[in-house]
Design a protein around this motif. Structure first.
Motif, mmCIF file in Angstrom:
data_model
loop_
_atom_site.group_PDB
_atom_site.id
_atom_site.type_symbol
_atom_site.label_atom_id
_atom_site.label_comp_id
_atom_site.label_asym_id
_atom_site.label_seq_id
_atom_site.Cartn_x
_atom_site.Cartn_y
_atom_site.Cartn_z
ATOM 1 N N ALA A 44 66.869 35.572 61.745
ATOM 2 C CA ALA A 44 66.966 34.323 60.967
ATOM 3 C C ALA A 44 65.548 33.904 60.578
ATOM 4 O O ALA A 44 64.882 33.168 61.308
ATOM 5 C CB ALA A 44 67.634 33.225 61.801
ATOM 6 N N PRO A 45 65.061 34.394 59.441
ATOM 7 C CA PRO A 45 63.662 34.155 59.060
ATOM 8 C C PRO A 45 63.348 32.671 58.833
ATOM 9 O O PRO A 45 64.234 31.887 58.515
ATOM 10 C CB PRO A 45 63.514 34.920 57.740
ATOM 11 C CG PRO A 45 64.669 35.857 57.666
ATOM 12 C CD PRO A 45 65.780 35.251 58.476
ATOM 13 N N PHE A 46 62.075 32.334 59.001
ATOM 14 C CA PHE A 46 61.607 30.995 58.632
ATOM 15 C C PHE A 46 61.833 30.793 57.137
ATOM 16 O O PHE A 46 61.628 31.706 56.341
ATOM 17 C CB PHE A 46 60.111 30.858 58.923
ATOM 18 C CG PHE A 46 59.801 30.604 60.365
ATOM 19 C CD1 PHE A 46 60.104 29.376 60.949
ATOM 20 C CD2 PHE A 46 59.175 31.573 61.141
ATOM 21 C CE1 PHE A 46 59.802 29.124 62.282
ATOM 22 C CE2 PHE A 46 58.876 31.331 62.481
ATOM 23 C CZ PHE A 46 59.189 30.103 63.049
ATOM 24 N N ARG A 47 62.201 29.582 56.774
ATOM 25 C CA ARG A 47 62.369 29.232 55.362
ATOM 26 C C ARG A 47 62.052 27.750 55.181
ATOM 27 O O ARG A 47 62.119 26.971 56.128
ATOM 28 C CB ARG A 47 63.775 29.571 54.864
ATOM 29 C CG ARG A 47 64.899 28.565 55.183
ATOM 30 C CD ARG A 47 65.275 28.471 56.632
ATOM 31 N NE ARG A 47 65.622 29.700 57.323
ATOM 32 C CZ ARG A 47 66.868 30.135 57.476
ATOM 33 N NH1 ARG A 47 67.881 29.445 56.974
ATOM 34 N NH2 ARG A 47 67.111 31.209 58.182
ATOM 35 N N HIS A 48 61.696 27.405 53.938
ATOM 36 C CA HIS A 48 61.419 26.001 53.616
ATOM 37 C C HIS A 48 62.704 25.381 53.087
ATOM 38 O O HIS A 48 63.160 25.740 52.002
ATOM 39 C CB HIS A 48 60.299 25.894 52.586
ATOM 40 C CG HIS A 48 58.975 26.361 53.114
ATOM 41 N ND1 HIS A 48 58.096 25.529 53.766
ATOM 42 C CD2 HIS A 48 58.407 27.591 53.142
ATOM 43 C CE1 HIS A 48 57.034 26.216 54.148
ATOM 44 N NE2 HIS A 48 57.202 27.481 53.779
ATOM 45 N N MET A 49 63.262 24.462 53.855
ATOM 46 C CA MET A 49 64.500 23.825 53.419
ATOM 47 C C MET A 49 64.170 22.723 52.406
ATOM 48 O O MET A 49 63.012 22.323 52.255
ATOM 49 C CB MET A 49 65.242 23.262 54.627
ATOM 50 C CG MET A 49 65.693 24.355 55.599
ATOM 51 S SD MET A 49 66.745 23.690 56.900
ATOM 52 C CE MET A 49 66.733 25.041 58.088
ATOM 53 N N VAL A 50 65.198 22.271 51.734
ATOM 54 C CA VAL A 50 65.050 21.241 50.710
ATOM 55 C C VAL A 50 65.726 19.974 51.226
ATOM 56 O O VAL A 50 66.798 20.041 51.840
ATOM 57 C CB VAL A 50 65.689 21.734 49.394
ATOM 58 C CG1 VAL A 50 65.711 20.629 48.337
ATOM 59 C CG2 VAL A 50 64.933 22.950 48.880
ATOM 60 N N THR A 51 65.061 18.830 51.039
ATOM 61 C CA THR A 51 65.655 17.565 51.497
ATOM 62 C C THR A 51 66.787 17.159 50.541
ATOM 63 O O THR A 51 66.842 17.635 49.402
ATOM 64 C CB THR A 51 64.608 16.435 51.519
ATOM 65 O OG1 THR A 51 64.210 16.175 50.171
ATOM 66 C CG2 THR A 51 63.388 16.808 52.355
ATOM 67 N N PRO A 52 67.660 16.252 51.002
ATOM 68 C CA PRO A 52 68.726 15.765 50.110
ATOM 69 C C PRO A 52 68.148 15.165 48.824
ATOM 70 O O PRO A 52 68.788 15.192 47.781
ATOM 71 C CB PRO A 52 69.452 14.714 50.953
ATOM 72 C CG PRO A 52 69.118 15.051 52.370
ATOM 73 C CD PRO A 52 67.769 15.706 52.361
#
Ligand code: MD6
Ligand code: FE
Length: 213
Positions: A44-52
């Motif tokens: 499960a690689p690191f990723r930049h999530m997006v806020t609502p």
């Protein structure tokens, strides 16, 4: 050595009612945590999530355990599956769970059994704005937060976003255990200063253990 985590020298500092800083509590376990983390990150690689609200988070994240914290256009929540792979999040490594339980106990929270671990990676300039952790079902369980690698400034406020936060330096191996009256306090991480750490290289890793389900 009986256990990786029995650290009699660990200093216990009260931060606020319900919140305790255990300095250096994870220092001995840190290399093992990093090798277990490498396996989690392969699946499960690191990723930049997006806020609502549509902003890309500067902190890169992943999870392990029965549930993982996710953010996207629909909101913040815990999900059993990684949206990137469609697979269940990797299982929580046993040493992770054990460390969280022992640290919680040391801070006065007996019987903490984490089912979720959110993993944050800060590169220089990354920060986490003031927030409350409120997506968990049960606020009676504490959160156990482990710092690895580069030091960071932890901002610790009050029950209102407007309360002026205190600033505390967290170093590699420090654990913050946070529950009770402090469970919904606003908190964040100031922009990470550049540097190099033997354990992690040019970043800070934070493991936050929760009882989410
Ligand atoms: C971090 N920690 O240390 C971010 N949340 O990178 C958190 O947001 C946090 O440290 C709840 C309880 C303890 C924490
Ligand atoms: Fe938080």
């Amino acid at each position: 050595m009986d256990s990786l985590f029995d650290d009699e020298a660990a200093a216990r500092e009260a931060i606020a009612e319900g919140a305790t800083l255990l300095r250096g509590f994870a220092t001995e376990a840190a290399p093992r945590l990093m090798s277990d983390l490498a396996k989690v990150v392969e699946a499960a690689p690191f990723r930049h999530m997006v806020t609502p609200g549509g902003f890309r988070m500067s902190v890169a994240m992943t999870n392990c355990g029965q549930a993982g914290w996710v953010s996207d256009a629909k909101g913040y929540r815990y999900d059993a599956d990684d949206p990137m792979t469609g697979l269940a999040w990797p299982a929580m490594p046993v040493p992770f769970r054990q460390l969280a339980a022992v640290a919680a106990k040391e801070a006065g929270y007996e019987g903490f059994d984490a089912d979720a671990c959110l993993i944050n990676r800060y590169e220089p300039g990354a920060r986490l704005t003031l927030h409350q952790d409120r997506n968990e079902r049960d606020y009676s369980a504490p959160i156990v937060s482990v710092s690895l690698g580069l030091p960071a400034v932890f901002l610790f406020g009050g029950a209102s976003r407007k309360d002026r936060p205190r600033r505390m330096r967290l170093e590699s191996g420090d654990i913050v255990v946070w529950g009770g009256a402090a469970r919904l306090a606003y908190h964040g991480i100031a922009s990470l200063k550049d540097g190099e750490h033997p354990l992690t290289g040019r970043c800070r890793i934070n493991l936050t253990f929760r009882k989410a389900l």
